[in-house]
Scaffold this active site. Structure first.
Site, mmCIF file in Angstrom:
data_model
loop_
_atom_site.group_PDB
_atom_site.id
_atom_site.type_symbol
_atom_site.label_atom_id
_atom_site.label_comp_id
_atom_site.label_asym_id
_atom_site.label_seq_id
_atom_site.Cartn_x
_atom_site.Cartn_y
_atom_site.Cartn_z
ATOM 1 C CG ASP A 94 -20.752 24.297 74.644
ATOM 2 O OD1 ASP A 94 -19.886 24.773 75.781
ATOM 3 O OD2 ASP A 94 -20.256 24.435 73.421
ATOM 4 C CD GLU A 159 -14.690 23.402 74.216
ATOM 5 O OE1 GLU A 159 -13.519 22.977 74.042
ATOM 6 O OE2 GLU A 159 -15.357 22.338 73.899
HETATM 7 ZN ZN ZN Z 1 -14.799 20.309 77.339
#
Ligand code: ZN
Length: 370
Positions: A94, A159
């Site tokens: 992401d 993340e």
């Molecule tokens: Zn990262």
């Protein structure tokens, strides 16, 4: 052993375009974390994972794929091998939003190569790292090297908004004895990293109408039977934040670790809400009426701690600071702030891999860091 490593290096050198091309392909699929910006055309984590899963299968990995959130899958690949020497290579796919699109010189999802670099959102953080993990596996395979240990590649979502993709994986899937995270570090091997918890501090005041505020500024001669002064939680929060800033500075001065930047142990107030009444969600119920003397303020903190600090000690130290702060005020002594650790389940334990650990030593050596 040496010849195996040389063969793998030779494959990496021979196929440098591969990692560049794969990074470009990954950058061209926008995978903006939907928690920041929900827009179907941009939230294509699943399409990135499809590309990666295909790559893993081509490299002979046994793959697994499951949704962490709706249509937001993690993907893993595994080569069989002993558990004793098992290793994970991990990356997230992401990215954060583009922000002001007009401030970009290049297409953020163009994957253009210019001046010896790949340009675009996620090129560094961290589609380049994910591509490097895959390229490393391909190099091992092409070199014909058989690994003793089990090798896994983990490609995770989410993340940038809390690490919940990796956390889900840790809870539900087999792990390994060692792991390397391919986050950007400008090539440095980083065996230590601080920990993090999100913390909510709730400060309580006493509600009253602003029409009575004068009696807290200018005590009135005939107060008997009149409404007692309110206690403004927003003003208490202001004092608290000033004290917190000093506490943070002392933590940053007193705590150090040779492998992380000085002053790492920061406590960032990231969100503050003030108003009246306690709402069901733990925040003030009314935040639209300035005529009420505020009795509830919530402050959400991003609380970092050092690689070698124990989380229980960190909690005890902060709780003592808050208790001492409250003890200095007659109202707060009776109505102490409330502390909620791991807000939204956000807690990252620190890591502190010894520098004489075989993996650290081997990486230092390969990276020319010793
Ligand atoms: Zn990262």
């Amino acid at each position: 052993m040496t010849s195996a490593i040389e063969k793998i290096w030779a494959e990496i050198d021979k196929n440098q375009d591969e990692v560049v091309e794969l990074t470009r392909e990954l950058v061209k699929i926008p995978s903006v974390n939907p928690k920041f910006q929900a827009e179907q055309g941009l939230n294509r984590e699943a399409d990135v994972q499809t590309l990666i899963q295909g790559q893993l299968k081509d490299a002979g990995f046994k793959t697994d794929r499951w949704d962490v959130f709706e249509n937001r899958p993690n993907v893993t690949g595994e080569w069989d091998g002993s558990d004793e020497k098992s290793l994970i290579l991990c990356g997230h796919i992401d990215v954060v939003p583009v922000g002001d699109a007009s401030a970009w010189d290049r297409d953020p999802f163009g994957g253009q190569v210019d001046k010896g670099r790949v340009w675009g959102r996620g090129a560094v953080d961290m589609k380049g790292g994910v591509a490097a993990c895959l390229a490393a596996a391909n190099a091992i395979r092409r070199a014909g090297v058989e690994l003793d240990g089990r090798l896994a590649i983990h490609s995770v979502v989410d993340e940038e908004a809390g690490g919940f993709g990796a956390m889900d994986l840790v809870k539900t899937r087999p792990l390994a004895k060692r792991a390397i995270v391919a986050e950007p570090t400008w090539g440095a091997v980083v065996p230590a990293e601080g920990g993090l918890s999100w913390v909510r501090v709730t400060i309580f005041g006493k509600q009253a109408h602003a029409g009575w505020r004068f009696n807290s500024i200018w005590p009135q001669p005939h107060t008997e039977g009149r409404i007692e002064p309110g206690v403004n939680a927003i003003e208490l929060a202001n004092r608290f934040l000033n004290a917190l800033r000093d506490f943070e500075a002392s933590r940053c001065r007193d705590n150090w670790h040779p492998l992380v930047p000085a002053g790492l142990a920061t406590i960032n107030p990231g969100v503050i809400r003030g108003g009246a009444g306690m709402g069901e969600d733990g925040n003030p119920a009314i935040m639209t009426n300035a005529a009420i003397i505020s009795d509830v303020v919530t402050i959400d903190l991003d609380y970092k701690f050092m690689p070698d600090e124990d989380f229980e000690d960190v909690k005890a130290e902060f709780e003592a600071f808050v208790a001492n702060f409250a003890a200095m005020d007659p109202w707060m002594r009776e109505n102490p702030p409330k502390i909620l650790w791991d807000l939204f389940d956000l807690n990252f334990p620190p890591m502190n891999t010894p520098i004489d650990h075989p993996l650290t030593q081997s990486l230092f050596e390969r990276a020319g860091q010793i």
